[in-house]
Design a protein around this motif. Structure first.
Motif, PDB file in Angstrom:
ATOM      1  N   VAL A 193     -32.387 106.934  35.039  1.00 34.12           N
ATOM      2  CA  VAL A 193     -32.571 107.858  33.907  1.00 34.12           C
ATOM      3  C   VAL A 193     -34.019 108.348  33.833  1.00 34.12           C
ATOM      4  N   GLN A 246     -35.845 109.350  36.104  1.00 35.80           N
ATOM      5  CA  GLN A 246     -36.086 110.499  36.993  1.00 35.80           C
ATOM      6  C   GLN A 246     -35.284 111.743  36.561  1.00 35.80           C
ATOM      7  N   GLN A 247     -34.464 111.605  35.547  1.00 35.99           N
ATOM      8  CA  GLN A 247     -33.619 112.744  35.122  1.00 35.99           C
ATOM      9  C   GLN A 247     -34.420 113.705  34.245  1.00 35.99           C
ATOM     10  N   ALA A 264     -30.678 115.927  30.697  1.00 39.75           N
ATOM     11  CA  ALA A 264     -29.581 115.226  31.382  1.00 39.75           C
ATOM     12  C   ALA A 264     -29.585 113.717  31.105  1.00 39.75           C
ATOM     13  N   LYS A 265     -30.607 113.224  30.399  1.00 36.69           N
ATOM     14  CA  LYS A 265     -30.777 111.766  30.286  1.00 36.69           C
ATOM     15  C   LYS A 265     -29.627 111.091  29.537  1.00 36.69           C
ATOM     16  N   TYR A 318     -26.524 110.965  31.532  1.00 38.81           N
ATOM     17  CA  TYR A 318     -26.706 110.038  32.651  1.00 38.81           C
ATOM     18  C   TYR A 318     -26.425 108.594  32.186  1.00 38.81           C
TER      19      TYR A 318
END
Ligand SMILES: C[S@@+](CC[C@H](N)C(=O)[O-])C[C@H]1O[C@@H](n2cnc3c(N)ncnc32)[C@H](O)[C@@H]1O
Length: 364
Positions: free
Chosen positions: A201, A203-204, A208-209, A212
């Protein structure tokens, strides 16, 4: 939501929607389970005080009402096992359940309620063991304030009883905001997910977190043993995204939970996410059911499946992989046939008919 300090607090719209969903689902669950099992259990690990500020029932009282009703039509037994950490809330809950039992309860004591003060984990499992519930089907509501509060081993233990089901509240904002910076919060996340895959998460992109984390949690439920999951998305009174995630091994559980969801009033804030929709559009279920996305999903599926699909296979696919209900498939296939999106063999649409996608460039 921010944890309230008072014993009882106002009921907000997302809680009302959650209770409507719970009531609907238990109305379907209880008669089915009672017709096949001598004992079934309804349990909560974060039971609350059983009442809201304006007198609305809390989830244990909602469940008590439904289960009492089911027992009037069935000679078997139901256990309720309720754990609450706050002593004053537990006392209030005892009072509310006693009142409910006087009003709705079956006279023979076939609804056996155990209320304990303690921690969701490990006390819920202890209480379930003491009540003799662990070897019988359970519906377990784990409805904390949404932070990562439910340890993965609890889910795994519940899932060892193959007919058991869970519903977990999860608010992703806490992990999104704090776990990147704080080892303790990251460890709490690991305990919740049962592994560290969710660290992706960090790196999202921000948008989008939450999705994810939701998808990682669905995978966690799958690893625990609940192979089918459904996700309801709610917005709490502070505007925070809150997921209610249901896990079961049974297609019938999926079907009944979906039916419950489709009748819950969406004006109160429930949104049901379509796992197969790349845009992750939340459906507005109060409108005429919009099966446009299902048309696209079925066409995609037909085009990528290794062989032609029967109508029954498409109904099962709709049940397990989309937000739609199997009953919506045949009427849609008729429209798709009339629009020349699909070919049906033989011509009449029955469960065994074979469906083939006709062309690649259908417009929706
Ligand atoms: C969201 S409320 C539950 C509401 C209830 N399910 C309902 O819908 O009416 C969460 C409750 O969990 C309790 N709680 C918080 N942490 C807990 C824990 N670790 N174990 C048990 N109860 C806990 C709180 O005191 C609070 O009453």
């Amino acid at each position: 939501m921010a944890a309230p300090k008072d014993v009882i607090w106002p009921r907000d719209p997302h809680t009302a929607a959650k209770h409507a969903l719970l009531r609907r689902y238990l109305q379907a669950w209880a008669p089915i389970m009672l017709s096949h099992n001598d004992i079934v259990t309804y349990a909560e690990g974060f039971a609350g005080p059983g009442v809201y500020r304006d007198g609305e029932p809390g989830s244990p009282v909602v469940a008590h009402q439904v289960l009492s009703g089911a027992l009037r039509r069935n000679p078997r037994r139901v256990k309720m096992v309720l754990v609450e950490e706050n002593a004053r809330r537990k006392t209030e809950l005892e009072h509310r359940i006693a009142t409910a039992a006087g009003t709705y309860g079956p006279r023979s004591g076939r609804l056996d309620v155990h209320i304990a003060q303690g921690q969701c984990h490990p006390d819920l499992l202890r209480q379930l063991a003491r009540a003799g519930s662990l070897n019988h089907p359970m519906f377990v509501l784990l409805d904390g304030f949404g932070g990562p509060e439910v340890p993965f081993p609890l889910l795994r233990r519940i899932a060892t009883q193959r007919r058991s089901e869970v519903m977990v509240t999860f608010q992703p904002a806490f992990l999104v905001r704090f776990a990147g910076k704080d080892d303790r919060h990251r460890a709490a996340g690991d305990a919740f997910f049962g592994d560290s895959d969710w660290h992706g998460v960090f790196q999202q992109p921000a948008s989008a977190k939450a999705a994810y984390l939701r998808d990682r949690y669905r995978e966690s439920l799958g690893r625990a043993g609940f192979q089918h999951t459904l996700v309801f998305e709610m917005i709490d009174e502070a505007g925070h995204l809150l997921y209610l995630i249901f896990g079961t091994r049974h297609e019938r559980g999926v079907e009944k939970m979906k039916e419950a969801m489709w009748v819950v009033d969406t004006t109160s804030g429930v949104r049901y996410r379509d796992p197969k929709d790349p845009n992750q559009q939340a459906l507005d279920l109060e409108l005429e059911p919009d099966t446009g996305p299902l048309r696209r999903i079925l066409l995609d599926h037909l085009r990528t499946a290794p062989a032609a699909r029967s109508v029954d296979q498409l109904k099962k696919y709709a049940l397990l992989e989309t937000v739609y209900r199997p009953t919506q498939v045949i009427p849609l296939l008729k429209r798709m046939r009339d629009d020349q999106d699909i070919d049906v063999s033989p011509g009449r649409i029955t469960g065994a008919s074979t469906i083939t996608a006709l062309h690649q460039d259908a417009l929706f």
